[in-house]
Structures are given as structure tokens and as C-alpha cells.
Design a protein around this motif. Structure first.
Motif, PDB file in Angstrom:
ATOM      1  N   HIS A 182      44.792  32.556  40.281  1.00 25.44           N
ATOM      2  CA  HIS A 182      43.376  33.100  39.957  1.00 25.44           C
ATOM      3  C   HIS A 182      43.389  33.257  38.594  1.00 25.44           C
ATOM      4  O   HIS A 182      42.088  33.548  37.898  1.00 25.44           O
ATOM      5  CB  HIS A 182      43.430  35.060  40.232  1.00 25.44           C
ATOM      6  N   CYS A 190      39.733  33.220  36.669  1.00 28.04           N
ATOM      7  CA  CYS A 190      39.153  34.256  36.411  1.00 28.04           C
ATOM      8  C   CYS A 190      39.870  34.886  34.757  1.00 28.04           C
ATOM      9  O   CYS A 190      40.832  34.912  34.769  1.00 28.04           O
ATOM     10  CB  CYS A 190      40.279  35.966  37.056  1.00 28.04           C
ATOM     11  N   CYS A 201      41.741  40.838  41.660  1.00 26.49           N
ATOM     12  CA  CYS A 201      41.923  40.841  40.128  1.00 26.49           C
ATOM     13  C   CYS A 201      43.115  42.359  40.862  1.00 26.49           C
ATOM     14  O   CYS A 201      44.206  42.447  39.971  1.00 26.49           O
ATOM     15  CB  CYS A 201      40.805  41.338  39.416  1.00 26.49           C
ATOM     16  N   CYS A 251      41.299  38.216  34.287  1.00 25.71           N
ATOM     17  CA  CYS A 251      43.039  38.126  33.725  1.00 25.71           C
ATOM     18  C   CYS A 251      43.743  37.573  33.026  1.00 25.71           C
ATOM     19  O   CYS A 251      44.752  37.407  32.723  1.00 25.71           O
ATOM     20  CB  CYS A 251      43.022  37.768  35.292  1.00 25.71           C
TER      21      CYS A 251
HETATM   22 ZN   LIG Z   1      40.515  38.071  37.751  1.00 25.36          ZN
END
Ligand SMILES: [Zn+2]
Length: 74
Positions: free
Chosen positions: A53, A57, A23, A60
Motif C-alpha cells: 500500500h 499510495c 487507506c 500514506c
Molecule cells: Zn493510502
């Protein structure tokens, strides 16, 4: 649970198939990544692991979406 959540969960269980950013790294590169995308550059080649990612995620991905939104408005 949406299909996307399921995909992300399965992906986490299997482990990333390509190097995935943390992150911190993601946030550090996100501005640049969005700029590259909007410029029509190969953002995924220039910032490897970012797409993986963002897919995995939600936090994000949300940040990514709001940066895109800001850029579209600006
Ligand atoms: Zn992330």
C-alpha cells in the motif's frame, strides 16, 4: 512523472500481487508498523499488505515518512 509514479501506476493497472491494505487500515496500523520497523522486527510480516500500500499510495507514504521522521527526532 517520476519512475516511482510509473511503477505505482503500472502496479494499479495490473492489480496488487499481494493483498493490499485500504487507506483506513493503513492509517490504523501505521504507528505500529513504523514502531516494528524501528525495533528491527519483521514489520512486513506482522502487517501484511502495508508495504504494497505504501508503494502504491503517495498520501500514506507521506504519512509514513513523517512518522519515521518524528521517531528519528524523538
Ligand atoms: Zn493510502
Amino acid at each position: 512523472m517520476t519512475r516511482q509514479d510509473n511503477d505505482a501506476t503500472i502496479k494499479r493497472l495490473l492489480g496488487p500481487s499481494e493483498p493490499e491494505l485500504l487507506c483506513d487500515e493503513c492509517f490504523a496500523e501505521l504507528d505500529r508498523y513504523v514502531d516494528l520497523e524501528l525495533d528491527g522486527e519483521e514489520a512486513d510480516l506482522r502487517v501484511p499488505g502495508m508495504r504494497a500500500h505504501l508503494d502504491a499510495c503517495p498520501a500514506c507514504h507521506e504519512e509514513y515518512e513523517s512518522l519515521r521522521q518524528l521517531a528519528a527526532e524523538g
